[in-house]
Design an enzyme around this catalytic site. Structure first.
Site, short mmCIF file in Angstrom:
data_model
loop_
_atom_site.label_atom_id
_atom_site.label_comp_id
_atom_site.label_asym_id
_atom_site.label_seq_id
_atom_site.Cartn_x
_atom_site.Cartn_y
_atom_site.Cartn_z
N ASN A 9 40.90 37.62 36.85
CA ASN A 9 41.98 38.52 36.44
C ASN A 9 43.25 38.02 37.13
O ASN A 9 43.44 38.24 38.31
CB ASN A 9 41.63 39.95 36.89
CG ASN A 9 42.78 40.93 36.66
OD1 ASN A 9 43.77 40.60 36.00
ND2 ASN A 9 42.64 42.12 37.21
N LYS A 11 46.22 38.91 36.74
CA LYS A 11 47.24 39.98 36.93
C LYS A 11 48.63 39.47 36.52
O LYS A 11 48.74 38.63 35.63
CB LYS A 11 47.19 40.49 38.37
CG LYS A 11 45.77 40.91 38.78
CD LYS A 11 45.70 41.69 40.05
CE LYS A 11 44.26 42.04 40.35
NZ LYS A 11 44.10 42.84 41.55
N GLU A 167 34.82 48.32 40.85
CA GLU A 167 35.88 47.83 41.73
C GLU A 167 36.38 48.95 42.64
O GLU A 167 37.24 49.74 42.23
CB GLU A 167 37.05 47.30 40.90
CG GLU A 167 36.68 46.13 39.99
CD GLU A 167 37.88 45.24 39.71
OE1 GLU A 167 37.77 44.04 39.94
OE2 GLU A 167 38.94 45.76 39.28
N SER A 213 38.36 41.77 46.38
CA SER A 213 38.37 40.78 47.47
C SER A 213 37.18 39.83 47.47
O SER A 213 36.69 39.43 48.52
CB SER A 213 38.51 41.48 48.83
OG SER A 213 39.73 42.18 48.90
P1 PGA Z 1 41.13 40.98 44.11
O1 PGA Z 1 41.29 41.81 42.75
O2 PGA Z 1 40.02 39.99 43.89
O3 PGA Z 1 42.47 40.32 44.34
O4 PGA Z 1 40.79 41.97 45.19
C1 PGA Z 1 40.19 42.14 41.96
C2 PGA Z 1 40.63 42.88 40.73
O5 PGA Z 1 41.58 43.67 40.81
O6 PGA Z 1 40.06 42.69 39.63
#
Ligand code: PGA
Length: 251
Positions: A9, A11, A167, A213
């Site tokens: 992802n 983002k 999540e 994470s």
């Molecule tokens: P992260 O995000 O791996 O940066 O914690 C995971 C997500 O939001 O899908």
């Protein structure tokens, strides 16, 4: 039986050239991967460019969001059919940032899930509790409420097409990963919810990713849990080395 599924992802990160370069690196390195389903979910404006960079590879293309209406006066929104048109196979729905930063409700997510399924997309439906909810012992209730609300009216046949992502909100982008035991406990809980609402066989079929994470150093342990079927990866999916370090943990 459940094929591991690792999705990145991205983002709201990267520019066009960086997104294409990362997609090319992921496509190239995916040739060495077997038995693991892979996808990347770039910002929507780069879906077409990333899709072109992935062409001919086994890496699937996913969007990070969509709107439930098919077309019309919905300024700024993108429909499921538009995502299909760009070659998307997946769409992330109900991500915690959409729920908690952009104000999406379970009812919103539910309408999007129905529209995505109708268009032939595979929804990756996110659920997860806030830190305060965990500390108050409400994790199980929150997960159930989000599952029931986000997936209301979904038939057994359609549930089989959905991927769930657990999540925990306190673990997303914080570096505070859930322990493998904490993840497994909620994944098992989700299977119980599915077994009760649908049936035990289907509950065993649906894939449940963990997200929050995930990085190369913790992926193998998380992914070795019996009910953890993959990962939805944010920060660590922005570097091909880290992404494939996580993929290696899925074997
Ligand atoms: P992260 O995000 O791996 O940066 O914690 C995971 C997500 O939001 O899908």
């Amino acid at each position: 039986m459940r094929r591991p599924f690792i999705a990145g992802n991205w983002k709201m990160n990267l520019n066009r050239a960086e997104a294409v370069a990362l997609a090319k690196a992921v496509a190239e390195r995916s040739t060495a991967v077997e038995g693991v389903e892979l996808a990347v979910c770039p910002p929507s404006v780069y879906l077409e460019a990333v899709g072109n960079a992935l062409k001919g590879s086994k890496v699937g293309l996913g969007a990070q969001n969509m709107y439930h209406e098919a077309s019309g006066a919905f300024t700024g929104e993108i429909s499921a059919a538009m995502l299909v048109d760009l070659g998307c196979r997946y769409v992330i729905l109900g991500h915690s940032e959409r729920r908690h930063v952009l104000g999406e409700t379970d009812a919103d997510v539910n309408r999007k899930v129905a529209a995505a399924l109708k268009a032939g997309l595979t929804p990756i439906v996110c659920v997860g509790e806030l830190l305060a909810e965990r500390e108050a012992g409400q994790t199980s209730a929150v997960i159930r409420r989000q599952f029931d609300g986000s997936l209301a009216g979904v038939s057994a046949a359609d549930l089989a097409k959905i991927v769930i992502a657990y999540e925990p909100v306190w673990a997303i982008g914080t570096g505070k990963v859930a322990s493998p035991e904490q993840a497994e406990e909620v994944h098992l809980d989700l299977r119980k919810i599915m077994a009760n609402r649908y049936n035990a066989g289907l509950a065993q079929e649906v894939r449940i990713q963990y997200g929050g994470s995930v990085k190369p150093s913790n992926a193998a342990e998380l992914l070795s849990q019996a009910d953890v079927d993959g990962a939805l990866v944010g920060g660590a999916s922005l570097k091909a080395d880290d992404f494939f370090g996580i993929v290696a943990g899925a074997k």
